[in-house]
Design a protein around this motif. Sequence first.
Motif, PDB file in Angstrom:
ATOM      1  N   MET A   1       0.827  -1.189   0.000  1.00 16.92           N
ATOM      2  CA  MET A   1       0.000   0.000   0.000  1.00 16.92           C
ATOM      3  C   MET A   1       0.875   1.259   0.000  1.00 16.92           C
ATOM      4  SD  MET A   1      -3.107   0.904  -0.047  1.00 16.92           S
ATOM      5  CE  MET A   1      -4.214   2.176   0.348  1.00 16.92           C
ATOM      6  N   LEU A   2       1.981   1.190   0.729  1.00 18.08           N
ATOM      7  CA  LEU A   2       2.871   2.347   0.772  1.00 18.08           C
ATOM      8  C   LEU A   2       3.432   2.653  -0.610  1.00 18.08           C
ATOM      9  CD1 LEU A   2       4.868   1.884   4.087  1.00 18.08           C
ATOM     10  CD2 LEU A   2       3.227   3.679   3.557  1.00 18.08           C
ATOM     11  N   ASP A   3       3.829   1.614  -1.325  1.00 18.60           N
ATOM     12  CA  ASP A   3       4.402   1.825  -2.652  1.00 18.60           C
ATOM     13  C   ASP A   3       3.397   2.481  -3.595  1.00 18.60           C
ATOM     14  OD1 ASP A   3       6.815   0.717  -1.876  1.00 18.60           O
ATOM     15  OD2 ASP A   3       6.259  -1.288  -2.559  1.00 18.60           O
ATOM     16  N   PHE A   4       2.161   2.010  -3.550  1.00 18.62           N
ATOM     17  CA  PHE A   4       1.121   2.573  -4.409  1.00 18.62           C
ATOM     18  C   PHE A   4       0.875   4.038  -4.073  1.00 18.62           C
ATOM     19  CE2 PHE A   4      -3.364   3.639  -5.071  1.00 18.62           C
ATOM     20  CZ  PHE A   4      -3.415   3.539  -6.452  1.00 18.62           C
ATOM     21  N   THR A   5       0.753   4.330  -2.773  1.00 16.08           N
ATOM     22  CA  THR A   5       0.488   5.702  -2.340  1.00 16.08           C
ATOM     23  C   THR A   5       1.629   6.618  -2.747  1.00 16.08           C
ATOM     24  OG1 THR A   5      -0.704   4.783  -0.458  1.00 16.08           O
ATOM     25  CG2 THR A   5      -0.215   7.109  -0.372  1.00 16.08           C
ATOM     26  N   TRP A   6       2.863   6.161  -2.570  1.00 15.43           N
ATOM     27  CA  TRP A   6       4.014   6.982  -2.957  1.00 15.43           C
ATOM     28  C   TRP A   6       4.033   7.206  -4.467  1.00 15.43           C
ATOM     29  CZ3 TRP A   6       6.989  10.368  -0.870  1.00 15.43           C
ATOM     30  CH2 TRP A   6       8.095  10.833  -1.580  1.00 15.43           C
ATOM     31  N   LYS A   7       3.700   6.161  -5.234  1.00 11.59           N
ATOM     32  CA  LYS A   7       3.700   6.290  -6.687  1.00 11.59           C
ATOM     33  C   LYS A   7       2.664   7.329  -7.133  1.00 11.59           C
ATOM     34  CE  LYS A   7       3.384   3.625 -10.912  1.00 11.59           C
ATOM     35  NZ  LYS A   7       3.207   2.313 -11.520  1.00 11.59           N
ATOM     36  N   VAL A   8       1.480   7.280  -6.534  1.00 13.38           N
ATOM     37  CA  VAL A   8       0.441   8.252  -6.869  1.00 13.38           C
ATOM     38  C   VAL A   8       0.912   9.656  -6.516  1.00 13.38           C
ATOM     39  CG1 VAL A   8      -1.894   9.055  -6.331  1.00 13.38           C
ATOM     40  CG2 VAL A   8      -1.459   6.609  -6.673  1.00 13.38           C
ATOM     41  N   PHE A   9       1.507   9.814  -5.329  1.00 22.76           N
ATOM     42  CA  PHE A   9       2.001  11.132  -4.937  1.00 22.76           C
ATOM     43  C   PHE A   9       3.081  11.628  -5.891  1.00 22.76           C
ATOM     44  CE2 PHE A   9       5.449  13.443  -2.761  1.00 22.76           C
ATOM     45  CZ  PHE A   9       4.804  14.665  -2.650  1.00 22.76           C
ATOM     46  N   SER A  10       4.025  10.761  -6.224  1.00 21.37           N
ATOM     47  CA  SER A  10       5.131  11.197  -7.076  1.00 21.37           C
ATOM     48  C   SER A  10       4.655  11.583  -8.474  1.00 21.37           C
ATOM     49  CB  SER A  10       6.217  10.121  -7.152  1.00 21.37           C
ATOM     50  OG  SER A  10       5.731   8.966  -7.794  1.00 21.37           O
ATOM     51  N   GLN A  11       3.553  10.984  -8.923  1.00 20.85           N
ATOM     52  CA  GLN A  11       3.037  11.320 -10.247  1.00 20.85           C
ATOM     53  C   GLN A  11       2.148  12.559 -10.232  1.00 20.85           C
ATOM     54  OE1 GLN A  11       1.134   7.753 -11.650  1.00 20.85           O
ATOM     55  NE2 GLN A  11       3.074   6.795 -12.217  1.00 20.85           N
ATOM     56  N   THR A  12       1.445  12.782  -9.109  1.00 21.10           N
ATOM     57  CA  THR A  12       0.479  13.876  -9.077  1.00 21.10           C
ATOM     58  C   THR A  12       0.954  15.081  -8.271  1.00 21.10           C
ATOM     59  OG1 THR A  12      -0.638  13.019  -7.102  1.00 21.10           O
ATOM     60  CG2 THR A  12      -1.435  12.248  -9.250  1.00 21.10           C
ATOM     61  N   GLY A  13       1.806  14.841  -7.257  1.00 23.41           N
ATOM     62  CA  GLY A  13       2.232  15.924  -6.384  1.00 23.41           C
ATOM     63  C   GLY A  13       1.145  16.356  -5.413  1.00 23.41           C
ATOM     64  N   ASN A  14       0.115  15.535  -5.271  1.00 22.60           N
ATOM     65  CA  ASN A  14      -1.017  15.848  -4.412  1.00 22.60           C
ATOM     66  C   ASN A  14      -0.606  15.777  -2.942  1.00 22.60           C
ATOM     67  OD1 ASN A  14      -3.404  15.351  -2.742  1.00 22.60           O
ATOM     68  ND2 ASN A  14      -4.511  15.273  -4.682  1.00 22.60           N
ATOM     69  N   ILE A  15      -0.792  16.880  -2.220  1.00 29.13           N
ATOM     70  CA  ILE A  15      -0.393  16.964  -0.814  1.00 29.13           C
ATOM     71  C   ILE A  15      -1.195  15.988   0.046  1.00 29.13           C
ATOM     72  CG2 ILE A  15      -0.287  18.489   1.200  1.00 29.13           C
ATOM     73  CD1 ILE A  15       1.811  19.040  -1.014  1.00 29.13           C
ATOM     74  N   ASP A  16      -2.489  15.834  -0.250  1.00 34.94           N
ATOM     75  CA  ASP A  16      -3.315  14.899   0.520  1.00 34.94           C
ATOM     76  C   ASP A  16      -2.804  13.468   0.392  1.00 34.94           C
ATOM     77  OD1 ASP A  16      -5.065  16.811   1.556  1.00 34.94           O
ATOM     78  OD2 ASP A  16      -6.295  16.760  -0.268  1.00 34.94           O
ATOM     79  N   THR A  17      -2.335  13.107  -0.788  1.00 35.40           N
ATOM     80  CA  THR A  17      -1.781  11.776  -0.994  1.00 35.40           C
ATOM     81  C   THR A  17      -0.498  11.605  -0.186  1.00 35.40           C
ATOM     82  OG1 THR A  17      -2.697  11.778  -3.218  1.00 35.40           O
ATOM     83  CG2 THR A  17      -1.063  10.100  -2.726  1.00 35.40           C
ATOM     84  N   TYR A  18       0.314  12.654  -0.120  1.00 39.85           N
ATOM     85  CA  TYR A  18       1.535  12.598   0.684  1.00 39.85           C
ATOM     86  C   TYR A  18       1.199  12.432   2.164  1.00 39.85           C
ATOM     87  CZ  TYR A  18       5.889  13.863   2.950  1.00 39.85           C
ATOM     88  OH  TYR A  18       7.003  13.853   3.745  1.00 39.85           O
TER      89      TYR A  18
END
Length: 47
Positions: A1-18
């Motif tokens: 789950m951590l890997d997926f969340t980090w991947k989404v953040f790194s692609q979008t830059g979304n602060i909520d995802t971080y």
Amino acid sequence: MLDFTWKVFSQTGNIDTYLLFKELEKANHEIPGMQEEELAELDYPIS
């Protein structure tokens, strides 16, 4: 789950995802061995 969340953040830059990533990371450290248990469950066939 951590890997997926980090991947989404790194692609979008979304602060909520971080922030979600950091919460999950903190929860993962509070429960030692939880990630290993989750990975071990993946080894069992679904029937």
